[in-house]
Structures are given as C-alpha cells and as structure tokens.
Design a protein around this motif. Structure first.
Motif, PDB file in Angstrom:
ATOM      1  N   PRO A   1     -23.630 -14.919   2.907  1.00  0.00           N
ATOM      2  CA  PRO A   1     -24.891 -14.382   2.410  1.00  0.00           C
ATOM      3  C   PRO A   1     -25.309 -14.903   1.042  1.00  0.00           C
ATOM      4  CG  PRO A   1     -23.158 -12.750   2.214  1.00  0.00           C
ATOM      5  CD  PRO A   1     -22.582 -13.888   2.994  1.00  0.00           C
ATOM      6  N   ASN A   2     -24.387 -15.614   0.369  1.00  0.00           N
ATOM      7  CA  ASN A   2     -24.703 -16.111  -0.971  1.00  0.00           C
ATOM      8  C   ASN A   2     -24.717 -17.631  -1.083  1.00  0.00           C
ATOM      9  OD1 ASN A   2     -24.857 -13.513  -2.415  1.00  0.00           O
ATOM     10  ND2 ASN A   2     -22.723 -13.347  -1.803  1.00  0.00           N
ATOM     11  N   ASP A   3     -24.453 -18.320   0.018  1.00  0.00           N
ATOM     12  CA  ASP A   3     -24.382 -19.778  -0.057  1.00  0.00           C
ATOM     13  C   ASP A   3     -24.703 -20.370   1.307  1.00  0.00           C
ATOM     14  OD1 ASP A   3     -23.755 -22.463  -0.353  1.00  0.00           O
ATOM     15  OD2 ASP A   3     -22.042 -22.073  -1.658  1.00  0.00           O
ATOM     16  N   CYS A   4     -25.821 -21.070   1.403  1.00  0.00           N
ATOM     17  CA  CYS A   4     -26.266 -21.618   2.687  1.00  0.00           C
ATOM     18  C   CYS A   4     -25.311 -22.675   3.236  1.00  0.00           C
ATOM     19  CB  CYS A   4     -27.659 -22.236   2.536  1.00  0.00           C
ATOM     20  SG  CYS A   4     -29.000 -21.028   2.432  1.00  0.00           S
TER      21      CYS A   4
ATOM     22  N   GLY B   1     -35.035  -6.182  -4.279  1.00  0.00           N
ATOM     23  CA  GLY B   1     -33.638  -5.798  -4.150  1.00  0.00           C
ATOM     24  C   GLY B   1     -32.765  -6.390  -5.242  1.00  0.00           C
ATOM     25  N   ASP B   2     -31.703  -5.680  -5.576  1.00  0.00           N
ATOM     26  CA  ASP B   2     -30.697  -6.187  -6.509  1.00  0.00           C
ATOM     27  C   ASP B   2     -29.710  -7.032  -5.704  1.00  0.00           C
ATOM     28  OD1 ASP B   2     -28.521  -6.627  -8.181  1.00  0.00           O
ATOM     29  OD2 ASP B   2     -28.588  -4.634  -9.068  1.00  0.00           O
ATOM     30  N   PRO B   3     -29.597  -8.334  -5.993  1.00  0.00           N
ATOM     31  CA  PRO B   3     -28.719  -9.200  -5.201  1.00  0.00           C
ATOM     32  C   PRO B   3     -27.232  -8.891  -5.350  1.00  0.00           C
ATOM     33  CG  PRO B   3     -29.538 -10.369  -7.115  1.00  0.00           C
ATOM     34  CD  PRO B   3     -30.278  -9.061  -7.070  1.00  0.00           C
ATOM     35  N   ASN B   4     -26.878  -7.975  -6.271  1.00  0.00           N
ATOM     36  CA  ASN B   4     -25.472  -7.656  -6.511  1.00  0.00           C
ATOM     37  C   ASN B   4     -25.092  -6.231  -6.144  1.00  0.00           C
ATOM     38  OD1 ASN B   4     -24.897 -10.262  -7.803  1.00  0.00           O
ATOM     39  ND2 ASN B   4     -26.204  -9.503  -9.451  1.00  0.00           N
ATOM     40  N   ASP B   5     -26.043  -5.444  -5.615  1.00  0.00           N
ATOM     41  CA  ASP B   5     -25.765  -4.035  -5.370  1.00  0.00           C
ATOM     42  C   ASP B   5     -26.686  -3.521  -4.264  1.00  0.00           C
ATOM     43  OD1 ASP B   5     -25.276  -1.319  -5.398  1.00  0.00           O
ATOM     44  OD2 ASP B   5     -25.556  -1.075  -7.554  1.00  0.00           O
TER      45      ASP B   5
ATOM     46  N   THR C   1     -32.915 -29.264   5.728  1.00  0.00           N
ATOM     47  CA  THR C   1     -34.339 -29.075   6.011  1.00  0.00           C
ATOM     48  C   THR C   1     -34.578 -28.440   7.372  1.00  0.00           C
ATOM     49  OG1 THR C   1     -34.403 -31.377   6.783  1.00  0.00           O
ATOM     50  CG2 THR C   1     -35.113 -30.942   4.514  1.00  0.00           C
ATOM     51  N   SER C   2     -33.563 -28.395   8.236  1.00  0.00           N
ATOM     52  CA  SER C   2     -33.714 -27.831   9.577  1.00  0.00           C
ATOM     53  C   SER C   2     -33.079 -26.448   9.708  1.00  0.00           C
ATOM     54  CB  SER C   2     -33.080 -28.770  10.613  1.00  0.00           C
ATOM     55  OG  SER C   2     -33.645 -30.050  10.551  1.00  0.00           O
ATOM     56  N   SER C   3     -32.448 -25.950   8.666  1.00  0.00           N
ATOM     57  CA  SER C   3     -31.710 -24.697   8.748  1.00  0.00           C
ATOM     58  C   SER C   3     -32.613 -23.487   8.555  1.00  0.00           C
ATOM     59  CB  SER C   3     -30.603 -24.678   7.694  1.00  0.00           C
ATOM     60  OG  SER C   3     -29.994 -23.406   7.627  1.00  0.00           O
ATOM     61  N   SER C   4     -32.234 -22.377   9.200  1.00  0.00           N
ATOM     62  CA  SER C   4     -32.970 -21.117   9.031  1.00  0.00           C
ATOM     63  C   SER C   4     -32.248 -20.195   8.060  1.00  0.00           C
ATOM     64  CB  SER C   4     -33.119 -20.414  10.384  1.00  0.00           C
ATOM     65  OG  SER C   4     -31.854 -20.132  10.955  1.00  0.00           O
ATOM     66  N   CYS C   5     -31.323 -20.745   7.273  1.00  0.00           N
ATOM     67  CA  CYS C   5     -30.585 -19.939   6.287  1.00  0.00           C
ATOM     68  C   CYS C   5     -31.554 -19.332   5.282  1.00  0.00           C
ATOM     69  CB  CYS C   5     -29.574 -20.818   5.561  1.00  0.00           C
ATOM     70  SG  CYS C   5     -28.737 -19.977   4.193  1.00  0.00           S
ATOM     71  N   VAL C   6     -31.334 -18.046   4.937  1.00  0.00           N
ATOM     72  CA  VAL C   6     -32.227 -17.368   3.995  1.00  0.00           C
ATOM     73  C   VAL C   6     -31.554 -17.040   2.663  1.00  0.00           C
ATOM     74  CG1 VAL C   6     -33.625 -16.369   5.824  1.00  0.00           C
ATOM     75  CG2 VAL C   6     -31.663 -15.084   4.950  1.00  0.00           C
ATOM     76  N   ALA C   7     -30.298 -17.435   2.487  1.00  0.00           N
ATOM     77  CA  ALA C   7     -29.584 -17.081   1.253  1.00  0.00           C
ATOM     78  C   ALA C   7     -30.298 -17.608   0.016  1.00  0.00           C
ATOM     79  CB  ALA C   7     -28.160 -17.618   1.296  1.00  0.00           C
TER      80      ALA C   7
ATOM     81  N   ALA D   1     -30.348  -3.351   6.243  1.00  0.00           N
ATOM     82  CA  ALA D   1     -29.465  -4.510   6.419  1.00  0.00           C
ATOM     83  C   ALA D   1     -29.123  -5.064   5.039  1.00  0.00           C
ATOM     84  CB  ALA D   1     -30.151  -5.579   7.269  1.00  0.00           C
ATOM     85  N   CYS D   2     -27.933  -4.748   4.561  1.00  0.00           N
ATOM     86  CA  CYS D   2     -27.506  -5.210   3.233  1.00  0.00           C
ATOM     87  C   CYS D   2     -26.209  -5.989   3.381  1.00  0.00           C
ATOM     88  CB  CYS D   2     -27.314  -4.022   2.293  1.00  0.00           C
ATOM     89  SG  CYS D   2     -26.773  -4.518   0.640  1.00  0.00           S
ATOM     90  N   ASN D   3     -26.289  -7.296   3.199  1.00  0.00           N
ATOM     91  CA  ASN D   3     -25.104  -8.148   3.287  1.00  0.00           C
ATOM     92  C   ASN D   3     -24.974  -8.939   1.992  1.00  0.00           C
ATOM     93  OD1 ASN D   3     -24.376  -7.432   5.967  1.00  0.00           O
ATOM     94  ND2 ASN D   3     -25.988  -8.762   6.748  1.00  0.00           N
ATOM     95  N   LEU D   4     -24.353  -8.324   1.002  1.00  0.00           N
ATOM     96  CA  LEU D   4     -24.234  -8.976  -0.300  1.00  0.00           C
ATOM     97  C   LEU D   4     -23.022  -9.882  -0.396  1.00  0.00           C
ATOM     98  CD1 LEU D   4     -25.195  -6.051  -2.707  1.00  0.00           C
ATOM     99  CD2 LEU D   4     -26.645  -7.843  -1.768  1.00  0.00           C
ATOM    100  N   ASN D   5     -22.007  -9.620   0.420  1.00  0.00           N
ATOM    101  CA  ASN D   5     -20.804 -10.445   0.356  1.00  0.00           C
ATOM    102  C   ASN D   5     -20.171 -10.537   1.741  1.00  0.00           C
ATOM    103  OD1 ASN D   5     -19.082  -8.029   0.698  1.00  0.00           O
ATOM    104  ND2 ASN D   5     -19.737  -7.563  -1.396  1.00  0.00           N
ATOM    105  N   VAL D   6     -19.199 -11.400   1.847  1.00  0.00           N
ATOM    106  CA  VAL D   6     -18.556 -11.663   3.134  1.00  0.00           C
ATOM    107  C   VAL D   6     -17.868 -10.420   3.683  1.00  0.00           C
ATOM    108  CG1 VAL D   6     -16.768 -12.999   4.280  1.00  0.00           C
ATOM    109  CG2 VAL D   6     -18.266 -14.109   2.626  1.00  0.00           C
TER     110      VAL D   6
END
Length: 338
Positions: A106-109, A45-49, A142-148, A86-91
């Motif tokens: 979506p861009n910062d854990c 995927g393109d992280p910006n589009d 280390t305990s987070s499930s964030c995928v950003a 599911a595309c969440n590139l920005n807030v």
C-alpha cells in the motif's frame, strides 16, 4: 501467481530500459504533498493512521483524529465504523485474515506481497515496473493500476490537481483516478476552488504575471457585490464570472470538462446535479446528455462535445439516466430531471 509473469517481465527489461527515466513516483504521497492539490478547507485521510484525518487549509495540513475508535473515510469525508472503511496503511493490516493471495504494497507501487495464514512475504518488481493488482503481475509503470502514488488515495471524491502540471486535474472516486484532463490553453487548474482559473490566481511555477483576456464573455456591469463570489455566465453550462474583490470587474472562467458550474454551491459539479438549460453537450465526453425541463425523457446526441440532434427514451423505459447512460423505468431525482 507462480512468479512466471515476473520472470518474463524481467527478461524483456533490458531491451526497453530507456523508458525507466519516465517512470512516475513509486511511493505513497504524504498529506503535505496532497493538500496543495485539493480544494481549500478540505478533509483528506492521514496516510499514517486509519483513524486520522488531515484538514487542508490554504495548502497547509492540520492533523486530527476520529473519536470512539472510528476510521476516517477519505472518499466521503466522514468518520465511520472500521468495517465500512477500506484502510490499508501497511502490509500487516492489508494481509490480516487473508491467505494464498497476492496484494500490492500500500505504500510502494514497485512492491507486492504474498499473504498466507496471517504471514507476509514481500518482493520488489524489476526496475522500472509496478505491481498491477488487476493482472497480478509486474508491468511497466505507465500500464499499472497501482494507486499507492496517486493523490486520489487520500482525497475525497471529486476534482483535484494532478500535481504534475499547471493545467492538469484528476477526478477521484473511491480512492482511485476515474478520469484526468487539462484546462484550456489560457487557464490553469486552481485546486483551491476546483476550477480552471486565470494563471495569476494560481500558485504554479511559471505562472505569468498578467493573464490573457477573453473578449468573448463580457460580465454584467456592477456584478461584483461580494468578495470571492462566483456567478454563472448565463451563456454556457460550464462558464462563470469570478469576483475576487467587491467592486472588481469580474473575470470569466470555465469548469473542467465533464462538469458544470453550480452557482448555488459555488462549485463545479457533476452535470446531472446542475439544472442548466444551455448547451449541455459542451465539454462532455458522453455520447448522450439529458435535455433540461423534460423530466429526463429526452436526451441530446453529443459528438465530441458538440450537439448533434435529440432523441426520446422508449415508453417502457421513459427516463434517461445521464449518469449511467441508459434509459430506465424508474423516475430520477437528479436536478436536471426536475
């Protein structure tokens, strides 16, 4: 969330500030960072589009776009209708249509946002912490499930390099990390072919010029009749011989754990997708594996990757579903069940 959990986390921050130096990357990865981790000639995927895709070839990124206002589904590698992706590139796109709910940036854990009536208000977790969407609180990274910051966010389902070590790999599914592992001591993970390979074949800092040689697996004479070809070692479900050039002496290697070599696809695949009659417990973390040529009515008992007896599914649930780990009533169409 009322903010109390964030305050509690901040209060204990000073007592364990030493772990901050170990916090992983917070920001979303770029396509240029992700391409060297996936197999050659793979679409990500393109992280910006949301409509954009990136073709990764030889570690380089080539950008493109889906037609007809379709979105690119990175998990499955196809262009699909926006409602199916599911595309969440920005807030802004993330909070559209949502109200009274907290979401990860979506861009910062390290950031989280409160969505209400189409408006957003974002905050940042205390230093050294990530926002965990499962617990709706700031937790130690280390305990987070964030995928950003995960390469799985852009990559298709399957195995990719972890981007941190020469031996490490990840197994991605639905843009998340399903599992992780490391190759054997004398092998590096090769993202270009998705296999545990000889270090000399892998572009990784510190790779030795000459790989260690295994005397346990001797290739058949004159095996290498084509350039870049893989062959089953005929002894194990995970092992293969690799011919870099026609006429070479083939070199032995292994698929990552929880996968098996499929000569037909020239790849490491999920075990249920490979018809292998050898030791199917080898390299698996599962407790049970189907026995080949039994229509999946029998299974091996596996203990830490070692076979420890066999069993048979009951008559009212005669078919063992290796992927789900249960005996069921319906027949299965996995290759191992043929």
């Amino acid at each position: 969330m009322k903010g109390s959990s964030i305050i509690r986390n901040a209060a204990i921050q000073l007592s364990i500030f030493a772990i901050i130096a170990l916090v992983p990357q917070t920001k979303a990865l770029t396509a240029e960072q992700t391409c060297p981790l996936v197999k050659n000639n793979t679409y990500i995927g393109d992280p910006n589009d949301c409509q954009g895709w990136v073709f990764c070839t030889n570690g380089k990124a080539i950008y493109g776009k889906c037609n007809d206002n379709l979105f690119f589904d990175s998990a499955n590698g196809v262009c699909d209708y926006p409602e199916n992706v599911a595309c969440n590139l920005n807030v802004e796109t993330m909070c559209a249509g949502l109200t009274d709910i907290y979401k990860s940036d979506p861009n910062d854990c390290s950031k989280y946002c409160y969505c209400k009536d189409g408006e957003t208000k974002c905050n940042k977790c205390p230093s050294g912490q990530f926002f965990d969407p499962n617990t709706i609180s700031c937790v130690w990274a280390t305990s987070s499930s964030c995928v950003a910051n995960s390469p799985c966010l852009l990559a298709p389902n399957g195995f990719i390099g972890d981007g941190k070590t020469c031996t490490g790999y990840l197994r991605c599914g639905s843009s998340r990390v399903l599992s992780s592992g490391n190759c054997e001591e004398d092998r590096y993970y090769n993202p270009l072919n998705g296999m545990c390979d000889y270090p000399e074949n892998v572009k990784c800092p510190g790779s030795p010029s000459k790989p260690p040689v295994s005397s346990e697996h001797i290739p058949p004479k004159d095996l290498c009749k084509k350039d870049g070809q893989f062959y089953s070692d005929g002894e194990t479900c995970r092992g293969y011989f690799y011919c870099k050039n026609k006429g070479d002496t083939a070199k032995w290697g292994q698929c990552p754990k929880n996968s098996q070599f499929n000569e037909a696809t020239q790849q490491c695949n999920d075990p249920e997708k490979v018809l292998c009659t050898k030791d199917r417990c080898d390299g698996t973390s599962k407790s049970f594996m189907a026995v080949a040529n039994t229509n999946c009515k029998q299974y091996f008992n596996c203990n830490k990757g070692v076979e420890n007896g066999q069993g048979t599914c009951p008559k009212d649930h005669p078919y063992y579903n290796e992927k789900a780990g249960v005996c069921q009533t319906d027949k299965l169409d996995y290759p191992i069940c043929s």
